[in-house]
Write a protein that holds these residues in place. Structure first.
Motif, PDB file in Angstrom:
ATOM      1  N   ALA A 141       0.901  -1.137  -0.165  1.00  0.00           N
ATOM      2  CA  ALA A 141       0.036   0.142   0.289  1.00  0.00           C
ATOM      3  C   ALA A 141       1.065   1.428   0.045  1.00  0.00           C
ATOM      4  O   ALA A 141       0.533   2.329  -0.701  1.00  0.00           O
ATOM      5  N   GLY A 142       1.913   1.130   0.687  1.00  0.00           N
ATOM      6  CA  GLY A 142       2.565   2.388   1.039  1.00  0.00           C
ATOM      7  C   GLY A 142       3.849   2.848   0.066  1.00  0.00           C
ATOM      8  O   GLY A 142       4.401   3.848  -0.328  1.00  0.00           O
ATOM      9  N   SER A 143       4.050   1.622  -0.997  1.00  0.00           N
ATOM     10  CA  SER A 143       4.927   2.126  -2.068  1.00  0.00           C
ATOM     11  C   SER A 143       4.498   2.489  -3.150  1.00  0.00           C
ATOM     12  O   SER A 143       3.259   2.495  -3.596  1.00  0.00           O
ATOM     13  N   ASP A 144       5.399   3.338  -4.035  1.00  0.00           N
ATOM     14  CA  ASP A 144       4.849   3.769  -5.323  1.00  0.00           C
ATOM     15  C   ASP A 144       5.002   2.786  -6.505  1.00  0.00           C
ATOM     16  O   ASP A 144       4.485   2.606  -7.531  1.00  0.00           O
ATOM     17  N   ILE A 145       6.220   2.129  -6.506  1.00  0.00           N
ATOM     18  CA  ILE A 145       6.731   1.047  -7.355  1.00  0.00           C
ATOM     19  C   ILE A 145       7.027  -0.291  -6.815  1.00  0.00           C
ATOM     20  O   ILE A 145       7.410  -0.124  -5.514  1.00  0.00           O
ATOM     21  N   PHE A 146       6.499  -1.367  -7.372  1.00  0.00           N
ATOM     22  CA  PHE A 146       6.870  -2.808  -6.735  1.00  0.00           C
ATOM     23  C   PHE A 146       7.748  -3.257  -7.912  1.00  0.00           C
ATOM     24  O   PHE A 146       7.072  -3.607  -9.090  1.00  0.00           O
ATOM     25  N   ASN A 181       2.656 -11.157  -6.196  1.00  0.00           N
ATOM     26  CA  ASN A 181       2.959  -9.735  -5.656  1.00  0.00           C
ATOM     27  C   ASN A 181       2.416  -8.718  -6.634  1.00  0.00           C
ATOM     28  O   ASN A 181       1.998  -7.599  -6.142  1.00  0.00           O
ATOM     29  N   GLN A 182       2.721  -8.858  -8.050  1.00  0.00           N
ATOM     30  CA  GLN A 182       2.304  -8.107  -9.080  1.00  0.00           C
ATOM     31  C   GLN A 182       0.825  -7.608  -9.221  1.00  0.00           C
ATOM     32  O   GLN A 182       0.357  -6.601  -9.366  1.00  0.00           O
ATOM     33  N   LEU A 183       0.115  -8.774  -8.788  1.00  0.00           N
ATOM     34  CA  LEU A 183      -1.373  -8.895  -8.677  1.00  0.00           C
ATOM     35  C   LEU A 183      -1.757  -7.856  -7.628  1.00  0.00           C
ATOM     36  O   LEU A 183      -2.791  -7.501  -7.701  1.00  0.00           O
ATOM     37  N   TYR A 184      -1.292  -8.162  -6.462  1.00  0.00           N
ATOM     38  CA  TYR A 184      -1.535  -7.397  -5.189  1.00  0.00           C
ATOM     39  C   TYR A 184      -1.297  -5.740  -5.478  1.00  0.00           C
ATOM     40  O   TYR A 184      -2.071  -5.121  -5.093  1.00  0.00           O
ATOM     41  N   VAL A 241       2.471   0.742  -8.904  1.00  0.00           N
ATOM     42  CA  VAL A 241       2.889   0.435 -10.366  1.00  0.00           C
ATOM     43  C   VAL A 241       3.912  -0.613 -10.197  1.00  0.00           C
ATOM     44  O   VAL A 241       5.087  -0.598  -9.665  1.00  0.00           O
ATOM     45  N   PRO A 242       3.612  -1.815 -10.933  1.00  0.00           N
ATOM     46  CA  PRO A 242       4.674  -2.847 -11.032  1.00  0.00           C
ATOM     47  C   PRO A 242       5.735  -2.458 -12.020  1.00  0.00           C
ATOM     48  O   PRO A 242       5.267  -2.263 -13.125  1.00  0.00           O
TER      49      PRO A 242
END
Length: 500
Positions: free
Chosen positions: A373-378, A390-393, A400-401
């Motif tokens: 929730a707190g990241s901008d990019i994964f 995790n990309q689906l989460y 944004v993955p």
């Protein structure tokens, strides 16, 4: 349809990876669609501590090698469902500290343990009087079931038309044992040949399942293609090519009851696609504070959660981080455990650059939600990725993955190129070649959009948040696959009957 899941692990009773999540979620969704579903798994030590498991006072004997082994059946229902789950109890095999290994060493009798499990599952169908049309097998631990169905049960009343589907969750794990373990299976030595069960002089249980199952699938369409080639075929690409007509891929689903920022109990602030900007900003500030990072609203946070291993791309990540912690104004939010070399590198970077690297070398369920929730990019730069979750989460959480275009990552993240943006399909950024340079270019594209193209960033975020990767979607695809498998088995049975 009447479907029986047979798996070595099922959430919440025993888990080492994503296999357990699939077998704990998919049966429930199939049941909601009106299908009759049951589940079977071993009664491990950790399993029997769960509430609601009751003995059935049913004992049975199965042959293993030159001996007879007795087992017992237990029963419960999957949580928050009406799906029955049966546990096969045999304490000599399953009452152990871990599922497959102890202190880093595989149990030496794993072949015997899971040969018993496969035979016991098939016997339980008769004992429990289950009406089964398809047995859904998972990974090498259940791969003797398709062989037994074709060889030993083909003419047994009640088994003749049962089809078998084998799902490959990760082809790298094959269940390879020395050739004398063939005796434990009870199958004739004539099947120990390079077409069926033999693999470079050893017994390969996954190969056995690939050969005998009526249908095969993996956990993403791209991975189904990749495993038919070297190196991702792991030596079995020829077998998979020969069975390409019955091989497909279905992406795993997300359990949105647990993974949805609109009602995620792990988050300090809830949000959805209508208010994601304020919601994510609040979650980001809270995450930065929790990880000891400076609370800086415009500094991008790059999140990573999971196993610290080369397969997950950590050689690329650590290579890039060594430069970026000095040169680029981003923060890293990292949660996971794994190979010690990456523990050491990341711990050193966190000590030297505490304003850049927020690190937790453990696993914490709540923290994994808060990083999403707190990241901008994964970031997910995997060497290979059968499906990935995790990309689906991240899509659901508006994070944004940035992914390497492999396996399930390629199937679920649409790159923000001009065509996808114009068609409003773009959900992230991807790169093809496994290299630090190409990963850095993809991250650079993402950061440029974040800093300088707010409308483009908003479109990518909101397109991702509106995606449906639910288990219901996956379950509907599996129903079609079960029907194909059952029809194929019926046709084979009718041909056999016509020959008699």
């Amino acid at each position: 349809m009447n479907i029986l899941f047979v798996s070595s692990e099922v959430t919440p009773y025993a888990k080492t990876g994503g296999l357990a999540d699939v077998c704990g979620s998919l049966p429930i969704e199939l049941n909601k669609l009106g299908h009759n579903v049951a589940v079977m798994m071993p009664a491990y030590r950790q399993t029997k501590g769960h509430p609601g498991i009751e003995p059935l006072n049913i004992k049975f004997d199965v042959p293993i090698g030159n001996k007879i082994v007795r087992g017992r059946l237990l029963r419960s229902t999957l949580p928050n469902s009406e799906v029955p789950i049966f546990f096969i109890e045999q304490d000599d095999y399953f009452d152990r500290p871990e599922l497959y290994r102890h202190k880093g060493e595989d149990f030496k009798d794993n072949c015997e343990r899971f040969a018993f499990f496969c035979r016991a599952a098939l016997e339980a169908i008769r004992i429990l009087k289950l009406d089964v049309e398809v047995i859904h097998c998972h990974d090498w631990q259940t791969c003797l079931i398709p062989a037994y169905l074709h060889i030993e049960y083909a003419h047994c009343h009640g088994y003749e038309t049962i089809g078998s589907l084998l799902t490959i969750h990760n082809l790298a794990y094959q269940g390879i044992f020395w050739h004398w373990d063939m005796l434990l299976t009870g199958l004739d030595w004539k099947y120990f040949n390079w077409h069926q069960m033999e693999f470079y002089g050893k017994l390969n249980l996954l190969k056995t399942g690939l050969t005998f199952a009526d249908g095969l699938n993996t956990v993403s369409p791209t991975y189904a293609q990749e495993i038919q080639t070297d190196p991702l075929g792991c030596g079995l690409e020829g077998v998979l090519q020969s069975r390409a007509d019955v091989l497909c891929g279905i992406v795993n689903g997300v359990h949105y009851a647990e993974w949805d920022p609109a009602h995620d109990t792990h988050l300090p602030y809830k949000y959805d696609v209508s208010n994601w900007q304020s919601g994510k900003a609040a979650c980001k500030s809270a995450l930065q504070a929790e990880l000891g990072l400076p609370v800086s609203p415009r500094t991008p946070v790059i999140g990573l959660v999971g196993r610290l291993s080369e397969q997950k791309g950590w050689d690329l990540v650590t290579d890039l981080m060594r430069r970026w912690v000095r040169e680029v104004d981003v923060q890293w939010a990292i949660l996971g455990t794994g190979e010690m070399q990456y523990h050491d590198i990341l711990a050193q970077l966190a000590r030297e650059y505490p304003h850049r690297v927020g690190l937790r070398l453990d696993f914490n369920e709540g923290m994994s939600h808060r990083i999403e929730a707190g990241s901008d990019i994964f970031l997910m730069p995997s060497r290979y990725e059968p499906c990935g979750l995790n990309q689906l989460y991240s899509l659901k959480y508006g994070t944004v993955p940035v992914v390497r275009a492999t396996g399930g990552l390629k199937d679920t993240v649409a790159d923000a190129n001009d065509e996808n943006l114009w068609q409003q399909r773009a959900t992230g950024f991807s790169f093809d070649n496994y290299s630090t340079h190409d990963m850095e270019v993809a991250l650079g594209r993402a950061l440029n959009a974040y800093h300088h193209q707010p409308e483009k960033w908003q479109q990518i975020v909101e397109t991702g948040m509106k995606q449906d990767w639910s288990w219901r979607k996956s379950a509907l695809e599996y129903v079609e696959l079960y029907q194909d498998v059952h029809e194929r088995r019926l046709e084979a049975y009718e041909r056999l009957q016509a020959m008699l």
